[in-house]
Design a protein around this motif. Structure first.
Motif, mmCIF file in Angstrom:
data_model
loop_
_atom_site.group_PDB
_atom_site.id
_atom_site.type_symbol
_atom_site.label_atom_id
_atom_site.label_comp_id
_atom_site.label_asym_id
_atom_site.label_seq_id
_atom_site.Cartn_x
_atom_site.Cartn_y
_atom_site.Cartn_z
ATOM 1 N N ARG A 172 4.159 -3.892 -7.202
ATOM 2 C CA ARG A 172 6.059 -3.588 -7.312
ATOM 3 C C ARG A 172 6.323 -4.647 -8.781
ATOM 4 N N PRO A 173 7.154 -4.461 -9.686
ATOM 5 C CA PRO A 173 7.033 -2.932 -10.444
ATOM 6 C C PRO A 173 5.407 -3.327 -10.977
ATOM 7 N N ALA A 174 5.173 -1.607 -10.735
ATOM 8 C CA ALA A 174 4.285 -1.017 -11.520
ATOM 9 C C ALA A 174 3.916 0.019 -12.132
ATOM 10 N N TRP A 175 2.985 0.575 -13.121
ATOM 11 C CA TRP A 175 3.294 1.884 -13.002
ATOM 12 C C TRP A 175 0.843 1.991 -13.625
ATOM 13 N N SER A 176 0.475 0.610 -14.173
ATOM 14 C CA SER A 176 -0.400 1.073 -14.531
ATOM 15 C C SER A 176 -1.290 -0.276 -14.178
ATOM 16 N N ILE A 177 -2.462 0.239 -13.789
ATOM 17 C CA ILE A 177 -3.568 -0.459 -12.655
ATOM 18 C C ILE A 177 -4.597 -0.753 -13.406
ATOM 19 N N HIS A 178 -5.969 -2.241 -13.471
ATOM 20 C CA HIS A 178 -7.035 -1.598 -13.715
ATOM 21 C C HIS A 178 -8.400 -2.314 -12.717
ATOM 22 N N THR A 179 -9.041 -1.902 -13.055
ATOM 23 C CA THR A 179 -10.311 -2.371 -11.264
ATOM 24 C C THR A 179 -11.163 -3.073 -12.614
ATOM 25 N N ALA A 180 -11.161 -4.172 -12.960
ATOM 26 C CA ALA A 180 -11.817 -4.551 -13.862
ATOM 27 C C ALA A 180 -12.535 -5.006 -13.266
ATOM 28 N N PHE A 181 -13.855 -5.921 -12.280
ATOM 29 C CA PHE A 181 -14.954 -7.290 -11.501
ATOM 30 C C PHE A 181 -14.667 -6.256 -10.379
ATOM 31 N N MET A 182 -13.794 -4.853 -10.046
ATOM 32 C CA MET A 182 -13.460 -4.825 -8.394
ATOM 33 C C MET A 182 -15.270 -4.689 -8.234
ATOM 34 N N VAL A 209 -5.396 5.801 -5.833
ATOM 35 C CA VAL A 209 -4.302 4.748 -6.436
ATOM 36 C C VAL A 209 -3.131 5.482 -6.491
ATOM 37 N N VAL A 210 -2.483 5.523 -5.790
ATOM 38 C CA VAL A 210 -1.131 6.512 -5.799
ATOM 39 C C VAL A 210 0.554 6.145 -6.062
ATOM 40 N N PHE A 211 0.319 6.603 -7.347
ATOM 41 C CA PHE A 211 2.012 5.938 -7.928
ATOM 42 C C PHE A 211 3.200 6.786 -7.617
ATOM 43 N N LEU A 212 4.431 6.180 -7.081
ATOM 44 C CA LEU A 212 5.283 6.374 -6.504
ATOM 45 C C LEU A 212 6.447 6.082 -7.384
ATOM 46 N N ASP A 213 7.277 7.333 -7.636
ATOM 47 C CA ASP A 213 8.784 6.581 -8.666
ATOM 48 C C ASP A 213 9.819 5.988 -7.979
ATOM 49 N N HIS A 214 10.799 6.243 -8.755
ATOM 50 C CA HIS A 214 12.202 5.706 -8.268
ATOM 51 C C HIS A 214 12.440 6.500 -6.818
ATOM 52 N N ASP A 215 12.190 7.191 -6.263
ATOM 53 C CA ASP A 215 13.306 7.620 -5.179
ATOM 54 C C ASP A 215 11.851 7.463 -4.311
ATOM 55 N N VAL A 230 4.150 10.606 -7.495
ATOM 56 C CA VAL A 230 3.732 11.510 -8.938
ATOM 57 C C VAL A 230 2.848 12.370 -9.619
ATOM 58 N N ARG A 231 1.641 11.151 -8.849
ATOM 59 C CA ARG A 231 0.294 11.160 -9.832
ATOM 60 C C ARG A 231 -1.006 10.339 -8.254
ATOM 61 N N ILE A 232 -1.166 10.919 -8.175
ATOM 62 C CA ILE A 232 -2.803 10.662 -6.931
ATOM 63 C C ILE A 232 -4.211 10.232 -8.070
ATOM 64 N N HIS A 233 -5.193 9.449 -7.896
ATOM 65 C CA HIS A 233 -5.859 8.899 -8.478
ATOM 66 C C HIS A 233 -7.536 8.695 -7.389
ATOM 67 N N GLU A 234 -7.657 10.092 -6.979
ATOM 68 C CA GLU A 234 -8.878 9.610 -5.844
ATOM 69 C C GLU A 234 -10.186 8.871 -6.683
ATOM 70 N N GLY A 235 -10.527 8.821 -5.861
ATOM 71 C CA GLY A 235 -11.670 7.585 -6.199
ATOM 72 C C GLY A 235 -11.750 6.705 -7.038
ATOM 73 N N LEU A 236 -10.950 6.070 -7.832
ATOM 74 C CA LEU A 236 -10.350 5.274 -9.342
ATOM 75 C C LEU A 236 -12.023 4.145 -8.715
ATOM 76 N N LYS A 237 -13.342 4.448 -9.700
ATOM 77 C CA LYS A 237 -14.348 3.428 -9.697
ATOM 78 C C LYS A 237 -13.636 1.798 -10.697
ATOM 79 N N PRO A 238 -15.046 0.771 -10.854
ATOM 80 C CA PRO A 238 -14.395 -0.439 -10.668
ATOM 81 C C PRO A 238 -14.566 -0.217 -12.542
#
Length: 258
Positions: free
Chosen positions: A49-59, A65-71, A75-83
């Motif tokens: 926080r705060p954040a709206w994007s991520i990367h999994t480089a070198f993981m 990955v769960v994205f939350l808005d101001h409330d 607002v979005r779920i990305h399941e099983g995001l690979k390295p």
């Protein structure tokens, strides 16, 4: 992941979604993220926080990955995001990283509203959970022009079972206290430390049973020794804990004027 705050993530209906979420709320912590970790244990996660994007480089492992808005709505779920992948969601305010397949296991879906609570507060909830705790808590006013901080403070207080927090600007605080004296005031000093100290003194004089907690952004070094000023971003969970203590054992805080 030592040294940073740890929160518990719950769905609005009270269901626990993750028992121990480590908070990455500074640039170095967000940049480090989960790098170097071999895995995320069940019930463990991280919120950026705060954040709206991520990367999994070198993981070394996939994550949900769960994205939350101001409330605090999912607002979005990305399941099983690979390295070595990226994920983003415009409009998101926070990003929660959980073990792969954890969203499905816990029943977390897009549209769910979530709440945060300090880890220590969750460990000490009485039988019956937040609802029972709320019945015994008092009233809180958060006075700040920083709407982002005010909403975050109210949300974290709700996660601790402290409901009905009023949000006002500092110039309307005196009137709010006169109309309905709260048990605790959280006053954002902003860039006016001296004026805020005098306002806190005035409130304590008018309403002796009201505790006043001061917060600010990098102003602690300028505050007199007799006045404790919490960093509103680095010590947010400490503020919530201090409010909880003040409600349970009222001891008005009377800062000394600058």
């Amino acid at each position: 992941m030592r040294g940073n705050a740890v929160l518990t993530l719950r769905r609005e209906d009270g269901k626990i979604l993750c028992e121990s979420v480590h908070v990455a709320d500074s640039l170095p912590r967000r940049m480090r993220g989960l790098l170097g970790r071999g895995a995320l244990d069940e019930g463990e996660g991280m919120v950026l926080r705060p954040a709206w994007s991520i990367h999994t480089a070198f993981m070394r492992f996939p994550i949900d990955v769960v994205f939350l808005d101001h409330d605090q709505v999912v607002v979005r779920i990305h399941e099983g995001l690979k390295p070595f992948r990226t994920a983003s969601c415009r409009g998101a305010r926070e990003v929660v990283e959980l073990p792969a397949r954890e969203c499905a296991r816990r029943g977390l879906s897009v549209g769910d509203r979530v709440t945060w609570a300090p880890r220590a507060a969750e460990d000490n909830l009485p039988e019956g959970g937040p609802a029972r705790l709320a019945a015994a808590r008092g009233s809180v006013v958060v006075a700040s022009r920083d709407l982002r901080f005010a909403k975050l403070a109210r949300f974290l207080l709700e996660g601790e079972g402290i409901v009905g927090t009023r949000l006002v600007t500092p110039d309307r605080l005196s009137k709010a206290v006169e109309q309905s004296p709260p048990d605790v005031v959280v006053l954002d000093t902003e860039d006016e430390l001296g004026r805020s100290l005098r306002l806190a003194q005035s409130i304590s004089a008018r309403s002796p049973n009201t505790s006043v907690l001061l917060v600010g952004d990098e102003v602690a070094a300028r505050a007199p020794e007799s006045a404790r000023v919490y960093d509103k971003w680095e010590e947010t969970t400490d503020v919530v804990f201090a409010v909880s203590v003040a409600l349970d054992e009222p001891q008005p805080v009377v800062p000394i004027g600058a």
